[in-house]
Design a protein around this motif. Structure first.
Motif, PDB file in Angstrom:
ATOM      1  N   LEU A 193      35.244  40.425  47.562  1.00  0.00           N
ATOM      2  CA  LEU A 193      34.202  39.857  48.418  1.00  0.00           C
ATOM      3  C   LEU A 193      32.826  40.029  47.783  1.00  0.00           C
ATOM      4  O   LEU A 193      32.022  39.093  47.738  1.00  0.00           O
ATOM      5  N   ARG A 194      32.559  41.231  47.289  1.00  0.00           N
ATOM      6  CA  ARG A 194      31.274  41.475  46.621  1.00  0.00           C
ATOM      7  C   ARG A 194      31.105  40.547  45.427  1.00  0.00           C
ATOM      8  O   ARG A 194      30.025  39.986  45.220  1.00  0.00           O
ATOM      9  N   SER A 195      32.145  40.402  44.641  1.00  0.00           N
ATOM     10  CA  SER A 195      32.071  39.560  43.454  1.00  0.00           C
ATOM     11  C   SER A 195      31.718  38.124  43.817  1.00  0.00           C
ATOM     12  O   SER A 195      30.862  37.495  43.184  1.00  0.00           O
ATOM     13  N   THR A 196      32.363  37.617  44.863  1.00  0.00           N
ATOM     14  CA  THR A 196      32.121  36.238  45.293  1.00  0.00           C
ATOM     15  C   THR A 196      30.689  36.041  45.758  1.00  0.00           C
ATOM     16  O   THR A 196      30.002  35.099  45.336  1.00  0.00           O
ATOM     17  N   LEU A 197      30.230  36.923  46.642  1.00  0.00           N
ATOM     18  CA  LEU A 197      28.886  36.787  47.194  1.00  0.00           C
ATOM     19  C   LEU A 197      27.807  37.027  46.137  1.00  0.00           C
ATOM     20  O   LEU A 197      26.836  36.268  46.040  1.00  0.00           O
ATOM     21  N   GLU A 198      27.976  38.078  45.334  1.00  0.00           N
ATOM     22  CA  GLU A 198      26.931  38.448  44.394  1.00  0.00           C
ATOM     23  C   GLU A 198      26.828  37.484  43.222  1.00  0.00           C
ATOM     24  O   GLU A 198      25.741  37.236  42.716  1.00  0.00           O
ATOM     25  N   SER A 199      27.952  36.928  42.787  1.00  0.00           N
ATOM     26  CA  SER A 199      27.886  35.958  41.688  1.00  0.00           C
ATOM     27  C   SER A 199      27.207  34.677  42.156  1.00  0.00           C
ATOM     28  O   SER A 199      26.396  34.079  41.418  1.00  0.00           O
ATOM     29  N   SER A 200      27.509  34.234  43.370  1.00  0.00           N
ATOM     30  CA  SER A 200      26.854  33.045  43.919  1.00  0.00           C
ATOM     31  C   SER A 200      25.363  33.280  44.085  1.00  0.00           C
ATOM     32  O   SER A 200      24.540  32.419  43.758  1.00  0.00           O
ATOM     33  N   ALA A 201      25.010  34.457  44.595  1.00  0.00           N
ATOM     34  CA  ALA A 201      23.599  34.787  44.789  1.00  0.00           C
ATOM     35  C   ALA A 201      22.865  34.854  43.453  1.00  0.00           C
ATOM     36  O   ALA A 201      21.723  34.378  43.332  1.00  0.00           O
TER      37      ALA A 201
ATOM     38  N   ASP B 259      19.211  31.267  33.564  1.00  0.00           N
ATOM     39  CA  ASP B 259      20.583  30.972  33.132  1.00  0.00           C
ATOM     40  C   ASP B 259      21.547  31.335  34.260  1.00  0.00           C
ATOM     41  O   ASP B 259      22.038  32.464  34.347  1.00  0.00           O
ATOM     42  N   GLY B 260      21.823  30.374  35.129  1.00  0.00           N
ATOM     43  CA  GLY B 260      22.670  30.623  36.287  1.00  0.00           C
ATOM     44  C   GLY B 260      24.093  30.998  35.929  1.00  0.00           C
ATOM     45  O   GLY B 260      24.695  31.853  36.585  1.00  0.00           O
ATOM     46  N   HIS B 261      24.630  30.385  34.895  1.00  0.00           N
ATOM     47  CA  HIS B 261      26.008  30.677  34.480  1.00  0.00           C
ATOM     48  C   HIS B 261      26.135  32.129  34.023  1.00  0.00           C
ATOM     49  O   HIS B 261      27.058  32.842  34.436  1.00  0.00           O
ATOM     50  N   ALA B 262      25.203  32.568  33.179  1.00  0.00           N
ATOM     51  CA  ALA B 262      25.254  33.942  32.675  1.00  0.00           C
ATOM     52  C   ALA B 262      25.014  34.947  33.800  1.00  0.00           C
ATOM     53  O   ALA B 262      25.664  35.987  33.862  1.00  0.00           O
TER      54      ALA B 262
ATOM     55  N   ALA C 133      27.122  39.221  37.379  1.00  0.00           N
ATOM     56  CA  ALA C 133      27.245  39.782  38.726  1.00  0.00           C
ATOM     57  C   ALA C 133      28.697  39.832  39.185  1.00  0.00           C
ATOM     58  O   ALA C 133      29.100  40.755  39.893  1.00  0.00           O
ATOM     59  N   ALA C 134      29.492  38.855  38.764  1.00  0.00           N
ATOM     60  CA  ALA C 134      30.882  38.772  39.224  1.00  0.00           C
ATOM     61  C   ALA C 134      31.715  39.946  38.754  1.00  0.00           C
ATOM     62  O   ALA C 134      32.672  40.351  39.424  1.00  0.00           O
ATOM     63  N   GLY C 135      31.385  40.519  37.605  1.00  0.00           N
ATOM     64  CA  GLY C 135      32.223  41.560  37.029  1.00  0.00           C
ATOM     65  C   GLY C 135      31.907  42.972  37.452  1.00  0.00           C
ATOM     66  O   GLY C 135      32.723  43.880  37.245  1.00  0.00           O
ATOM     67  N   TYR C 136      30.738  43.197  38.059  1.00  0.00           N
ATOM     68  CA  TYR C 136      30.325  44.566  38.360  1.00  0.00           C
ATOM     69  C   TYR C 136      31.281  45.284  39.304  1.00  0.00           C
ATOM     70  O   TYR C 136      31.634  46.439  39.091  1.00  0.00           O
ATOM     71  N   SER C 137      31.680  44.599  40.368  1.00  0.00           N
ATOM     72  CA  SER C 137      32.522  45.251  41.372  1.00  0.00           C
ATOM     73  C   SER C 137      33.852  45.703  40.787  1.00  0.00           C
ATOM     74  O   SER C 137      34.335  46.797  41.076  1.00  0.00           O
ATOM     75  N   PHE C 138      34.445  44.872  39.944  1.00  0.00           N
ATOM     76  CA  PHE C 138      35.750  45.202  39.376  1.00  0.00           C
ATOM     77  C   PHE C 138      35.633  46.264  38.290  1.00  0.00           C
ATOM     78  O   PHE C 138      36.518  47.105  38.132  1.00  0.00           O
ATOM     79  N   ALA C 139      34.532  46.239  37.520  1.00  0.00           N
ATOM     80  CA  ALA C 139      34.317  47.272  36.507  1.00  0.00           C
ATOM     81  C   ALA C 139      34.158  48.630  37.175  1.00  0.00           C
ATOM     82  O   ALA C 139      34.687  49.642  36.718  1.00  0.00           O
ATOM     83  N   CYS C 140      33.435  48.633  38.293  1.00  0.00           N
ATOM     84  CA  CYS C 140      33.232  49.872  39.046  1.00  0.00           C
ATOM     85  C   CYS C 140      34.563  50.369  39.601  1.00  0.00           C
ATOM     86  O   CYS C 140      34.879  51.550  39.543  1.00  0.00           O
ATOM     87  N   LEU C 141      35.371  49.440  40.099  1.00  0.00           N
ATOM     88  CA  LEU C 141      36.643  49.814  40.709  1.00  0.00           C
ATOM     89  C   LEU C 141      37.597  50.438  39.706  1.00  0.00           C
ATOM     90  O   LEU C 141      38.346  51.354  40.020  1.00  0.00           O
ATOM     91  N   GLY C 142      37.531  49.975  38.448  1.00  0.00           N
ATOM     92  CA  GLY C 142      38.494  50.442  37.468  1.00  0.00           C
ATOM     93  C   GLY C 142      37.993  51.510  36.539  1.00  0.00           C
ATOM     94  O   GLY C 142      38.682  51.882  35.585  1.00  0.00           O
ATOM     95  N   ALA C 143      36.789  52.035  36.788  1.00  0.00           N
ATOM     96  CA  ALA C 143      36.206  53.020  35.875  1.00  0.00           C
ATOM     97  C   ALA C 143      36.952  54.352  35.947  1.00  0.00           C
ATOM     98  O   ALA C 143      37.650  54.660  36.891  1.00  0.00           O
TER      99      ALA C 143
END
Length: 229
Positions: free
Chosen positions: A99-107, A204-207, A212-222
């Motif tokens: 959910l965080r990834s979806t919202l934060e990447s769009s934002a 650069d919206g794509h970058a 932003a999309a990867g932060y939540s998952f990187a945190c989860l797997g650290a």
């Protein structure tokens, strides 16, 4: 014109409105303990039963948490935030990450397209605060700074609906980040956010979205590494 005695329900509603205003205005921030019952009775000039009814109503709506022997604490800034906190607090962390990834990447994508000079100043300030709090080793300060930076990115999207939704989820996000930092998962890789802010600055919206999309998952797997104190 005839006058009538105010109905008890109307008086309770007035007290509820005053207490809610203290919460939504930030006068009583999330996590803080509100004044004691005797203090509030004196401040508001109402009976104990009226105050208790108002406090119970706000607790039922999810804004307050009554802890016997400890006091009453603010746990959300709106009824919707309270509902979301209760509904999702025990959810699978990977689902929260999605959910965080979806919202934060769009934002972040929208922020890159719409950010103002004032937004950039705010983002730079909060990024520096996040880095300083990390260096200090104070987990509580780091969580607050991290959440503030993410909220500022969402605010830079200038999408009022997205901003309101993320704000209502903010308490849940903070709880999740706090739990991860407490177990030493997030700090293991630190997750430098400078690239995100640079992408927003460049437009650069794509970058920005990819960062932003990867932060939540990187945190989860650290790995479990606790920051030095």
């Amino acid at each position: 014109m005839s006058l009538t005695m105010p109905r008890r329900s109307a008086l309770v509603d007035q007290v509820i409105a005053q207490l809610r205003n203290q919460i939504t205005s930030g006068e009583w921030p999330v996590g803080s303990r509100i004044p004691t019952e005797p203090e509030l009775v004196e401040l508001l000039g109402v009976a104990r039963n009226t105050l208790r009814e108002a406090v119970r109503a706000l607790a039922h709506n999810g804004l307050l948490n009554i802890r016997q022997g400890s006091g009453t604490y603010v746990i959300a800034t709106s009824e919707l935030a309270g509902v979301m906190h209760r509904r999702f607090a025990g959810s699978d962390p990977s689902h929260v990450a999605e959910l965080r990834s979806t919202l934060e990447s769009s934002a972040a994508r929208l922020a890159a397209e719409r950010r103002t000079d004032r937004d950039l100043v705010q983002l730079d300030t909060l990024l520096m605060r996040r880095e300083q709090s990390w260096a200090s080793g104070n987990a509580g300060q780091f969580v607050a700074a991290d959440v503030s930076l993410h909220m500022a990115v969402v605010a830079a999207s200038h999408n009022d609906v997205l901003i309101a939704l993320y704000a209502d989820l903010g308490n849940l996000v903070a709880d999740w980040v706090r739990a991860e930092v407490g177990t030493g998962q997030c700090p293991a890789v630190y997750l430098d956010h400078a690239r995100l802010i640079d992408a927003i600055r460049r437009g650069d919206g794509h970058a920005a979205a990819a960062e932003a999309a990867g932060y939540s998952f990187a945190c989860l797997g650290a790995h479990h590494v606790v920051p030095k104190r």
